[in-house]
Write an enzyme that holds these catalytic residues in place. Structure first.
Site, mmCIF file in Angstrom:
data_model
loop_
_atom_site.group_PDB
_atom_site.id
_atom_site.type_symbol
_atom_site.label_atom_id
_atom_site.label_comp_id
_atom_site.label_asym_id
_atom_site.label_seq_id
_atom_site.Cartn_x
_atom_site.Cartn_y
_atom_site.Cartn_z
ATOM 1 N N ASP A 233 -2.793 -2.434 6.954
ATOM 2 C CA ASP A 233 -2.322 -1.122 7.378
ATOM 3 C C ASP A 233 -3.435 -0.308 8.019
ATOM 4 O OD1 ASP A 233 0.617 -0.547 6.189
ATOM 5 O OD2 ASP A 233 -0.483 -1.932 4.903
ATOM 6 N N LYS A 244 -1.152 -3.669 1.333
ATOM 7 C CA LYS A 244 -0.268 -3.469 0.188
ATOM 8 C C LYS A 244 -0.999 -3.739 -1.127
ATOM 9 C CE LYS A 244 3.152 -2.364 0.333
ATOM 10 N NZ LYS A 244 3.610 -0.966 0.217
#
EC number: 5.3.1.23
Length: 544
Positions: A233, A244
């Protein structure tokens, strides 16, 4: 399939409601900014690239809503864009995409839409390129075998707009008939692995098994995993990776078991303005995601909860970060893996004790060299540093510092055709270079009348320069460079008084073989006493 998971239908963003998968494939139609924000926050749309593009479509919707009589209320659109950008703070793609299309707002909604549609098309191309580069890397690191992979969360077409990043790499490897098995983490607490990744892999016909997150380390320990591959991300300038929650634990386990840990993401996920992962804002999500699931409570009422959506994996646990540009972090892992393998072998022989010794391979105008202060028995491809041959300085952001003797390596590369350099401390060669060497001047070790001399490119006699072990290591490099420039036909070996030997060759195997040959030769010299030593400058033309 490569069909986009995000489409535009005359003012409406259309996508799959990921909350319903795998049991219900529901179409989600979003026509307001609030609906887009809610979809992103509730994970109806999720995955860094996907929420970025969804956010851009949200700006299209906002621009249409804030246009009257052909005039755009730019301030109003920017305020809506700020709301969209804040929907999920950890994933950098959301802010990147929103800011990119906001630059088109003054030109009107059609211009914003055109930029967003271009971004959508780019995403599919970018994903396939990144996935192909990652698959190529996996094959270089793990050649000639059926691959057992492990992945976390969801990184396929649902998380992007088409094809996928880490799952895209699995698809490429499957197309090449190289996948034996993929272990899929459930990815608690919202089970994106179980609900989404297993669904996508089944859709693509890729063999897989679902497991609990907490079983992944044991799968590695029991030899069921060759490589871990995940998405991201955000990737900071130093190579730290936000992904995650649970990714960090996988990286630790992979490092312990010597398993490559590869991150696949688009360039838009790299945040070069953020120095390290310590600056990343990690989103904390609702307690209900942990205290229950599917409307069923699983914990006592009132239980306090720690529910970070992401964690940050330090760069030194990441083998490589791969984008559409190729391997952008982690050094040249193909060369790095070869260096690590040779280093572990020489460490086991006792030639690289503790953190001593270093190895490098030339890569054009730069070289990949072992990092400083590391046990050579535990090196991985991620522990290498790329340096400029011109000045021995690291090239770009690096997770490690180069070995102190890097200036010796670059001096050899600048003055010879060497493609690899090995500096080691084998006992006999180190002993002999110490006996012959001097503290303040270069000397020459002459060895004659041994058949092994042929292994070093000579016939009956070889002259080996022994350089002083100056505390200022670049001074050693300068001595070596001067000697090699003045003696262009010199043998590809040298010694440093009290500090081992250095050999080089046109590939890594040849450089290592020459170190082995010199060690065997020095053992014969010590055992038989047949040698001549000159306590003169090694740059003296009468000796060279």
């Amino acid at each position: 399939m490569d069909d986009s998971s995000l489409t535009w239908d005359d003012g409406v963003l259309v996508t799959i409601d990921q909350r319903g998968l795998p049991h219900a494939v529901r179409e989600l139609r979003l026509s307001t900014v609030d609906q887009v924000i809610e979809a992103i926050q509730t994970l109806a749309i999720r995955g860094a690239p996907a929420i970025g593009i969804a956010g851009a479509f949200g700006v299209v919707i906002a621009t249409r809503a804030h246009t009257a009589h052909g005039v755009v209320d730019v301030a109003g659109v920017r305020a809506e864009a700020a709301r969209i950008e804040a929907a999920r703070p950890t994933a950098v793609n959301l802010a990147w995409a929103v800011r990119r299309v906001v630059t088109k707002v003054e030109a009107g909604a059609d211009a914003v839409l055109a930029e967003t549609l271009e971004m959508l098309a780019e995403d599919g191309r970018v994903n396939r390129a990144a996935a192909t580069h990652a698959a190529d890397l996996v094959q270089r690191l793990l050649p000639d075998r059926p691959l057992r992979m492990l992945t976390h969360c969801n990184t396929g077409r649902l998380a992007t707009s088409a094809f996928g990043t880490a799952i895209g790499a699995l698809r490429v490897l499957h197309e090449r008939e190289l996948i034996a098995d993929v272990i899929v983490d459930e990815t608690r607490p919202l089970l994106q692995g179980a609900r989404l990744t297993a669904w996508e892999l089944a859709e693509a016909g890729i063999p897989h098994r679902l497991t609990m997150d907490s079983a992944a380390a044991w799968a590695m320990a029991t030899g069921q995993v060759d490589c871990v591959i995940v998405g991201a991300d955000r990737v900071t300038a130093n190579g730290d990776v936000a992904n995650k929650i649970g990714t960090y634990a996988l990286a630790i386990a992979a490092r312990h078991h010597g398993i490559p840990f590869i991150v696949v993401a688009p360039e838009s996920t790299r945040d070069l303005r953020m120095a390290t992962g310590g600056e990343i804002v990690v989103e904390q999500r609702a307690a209900g995601e942990v205290t229950g699931f599917g409307g069923v409570a699983t914990a006592p009422e009132g239980t306090a909860v720690f529910n970070p959506a992401f964690d940050v994996t330090p760069a030194d646990l990441v083998t490589a970060v791969v984008t559409e540009e190729g391997v952008v972090y982690g050094g040249d892992t193909g060369e790095g893996a070869a260096i690590a393998e040779v280093a572990r072998e020489l460490y086991q022989r006792g030639w690289m004790p503790g953190t001593a010794g270093n190895i490098s391979v030339r890569t054009g105008d730069s070289a990949v060299v072992t990092g400083s202060g590391l046990s050579k028995g535990e090196l991985t491809a991620a522990d290498m540093v790329r340096v400029s041959i011109t000045d021995a300085q690291p090239v770009g952001a690096q997770r490690r510092k180069p070995s102190a003797e890097t200036t010796i390596h670059t001096a050899i590369y600048r003055t010879t055709g060497a493609q690899a350099v090995v500096h080691v401390h084998p006992p006999y060669a180190t002993t002999l270079s110490t006996r012959v060497g001097a503290q303040t001047e270069s000397t020459m070790l002459r060895i004659t009348d041994f058949e092994l001399i042929k292994g070093l490119g000579r016939t009956d006699v070889i002259d080996i320069p022994i350089f002083p072990n100056w505390p200022d290591v670049p001074r050693i490099g300068a001595d070596i460079e001067r000697y090699l420039r003045e003696n262009p036909g010199a043998a590809p070996v040298l010694g440093i008084a009290g500090h081992g030997i250095t050999t080089w060759g046109d590939n890594l195997s040849r450089a290592r073989d020459r170190a082995e040959c010199l060690e065997a030769l020095c053992e014969l010299v010590i055992r038989t006493g047949r040698q001549s030593a000159y306590a003169q400058s090694a740059t003296d033309p009468e000796i060279g």
